[in-house]
Design an enzyme around this catalytic site. Structure first.
Site, PDB file in Angstrom:
ATOM      1  N   GLU A  35       0.825  -1.211   0.000  1.00 32.60           N
ATOM      2  CA  GLU A  35       0.000   0.000   0.000  1.00 32.60           C
ATOM      3  C   GLU A  35       0.861   1.264   0.000  1.00 32.60           C
ATOM      4  O   GLU A  35       0.593   2.197  -0.742  1.00 32.60           O
ATOM      5  CB  GLU A  35      -0.944   0.028   1.211  1.00 32.60           C
ATOM      6  CG  GLU A  35      -2.090  -0.974   1.147  1.00 32.60           C
ATOM      7  CD  GLU A  35      -3.163  -0.629   0.129  1.00 32.60           C
ATOM      8  OE1 GLU A  35      -3.093   0.442  -0.508  1.00 32.60           O
ATOM      9  OE2 GLU A  35      -4.086  -1.448  -0.049  1.00 32.60           O
ATOM     10  N   ASP A  52      -6.256   8.366  -0.424  1.00 28.28           N
ATOM     11  CA  ASP A  52      -5.820   7.334   0.512  1.00 28.28           C
ATOM     12  C   ASP A  52      -4.634   7.872   1.309  1.00 28.28           C
ATOM     13  O   ASP A  52      -3.738   8.500   0.735  1.00 28.28           O
ATOM     14  CB  ASP A  52      -5.392   6.066  -0.235  1.00 28.28           C
ATOM     15  CG  ASP A  52      -6.544   5.423  -0.995  1.00 28.28           C
ATOM     16  OD1 ASP A  52      -7.696   5.622  -0.597  1.00 28.28           O
ATOM     17  OD2 ASP A  52      -6.273   4.724  -1.989  1.00 28.28           O
TER      18      ASP A  52
END
Length: 129
Positions: A35, A52
């Site tokens: 991520e 994000d």
């Protein structure tokens, strides 16, 4: 802050992620690798206008408030900036809420695509935990 692999594993373990909702520590370290590359300052804008944030790339549409995402729900009741701290407590607490939802760690696309069904224990191998 960019964490080392074992440093992050130790921090996540201390914050109670090992086997949280049945997901071993290796799953969480693997998810963070793909991520954010272990970077607490990572941000990525999505095509829907949401962003994000942080080491686990937590999304502003649902989980945090960044003041610019239309219809944000802020289900973790935090400013998204809290997810960029070198202290990962806020990210971990929010991740616990996310993984407790219906889809578990499938909520993280990188986990689904890169970690699920792999030897995730490799991510904590050799760490003193």
């Amino acid at each position: 802050k960019v964490y080392g692999r074992c440093e992050l594993a130790a921090a996540m373990k201390r914050l109670g992620l090992d086997n949280y909702r049945g997901y071993s520590l290796g799953n969480w370290v693997c998810a963070a690798k793909f991520e954010s590359n272990f970077n607490t300052h990572a941000t990525n804008r999505n095509t829907d206008g949401s962003t994000d944030y942080g080491i686990l790339q937590i999304n502003s549409r649902w989980w945090c408030n960044d003041g610019r995402t239309p219809g944000s729900r802020n289900l973790c009741n935090i400013p998204c900036s809290a997810l960029l701290s070198s202290d990962i407590t806020a990210s971990v607490n929010c991740a616990k809420k996310i993984v407790s939802g219906g889809s578990g760690m499938n909520a993280w696309v990188a986990w689904r695509n890169r970690c699920k069904g792999t030897d995730v224990q490799a991510w904590i191998r050799g760490c003193r935990l």
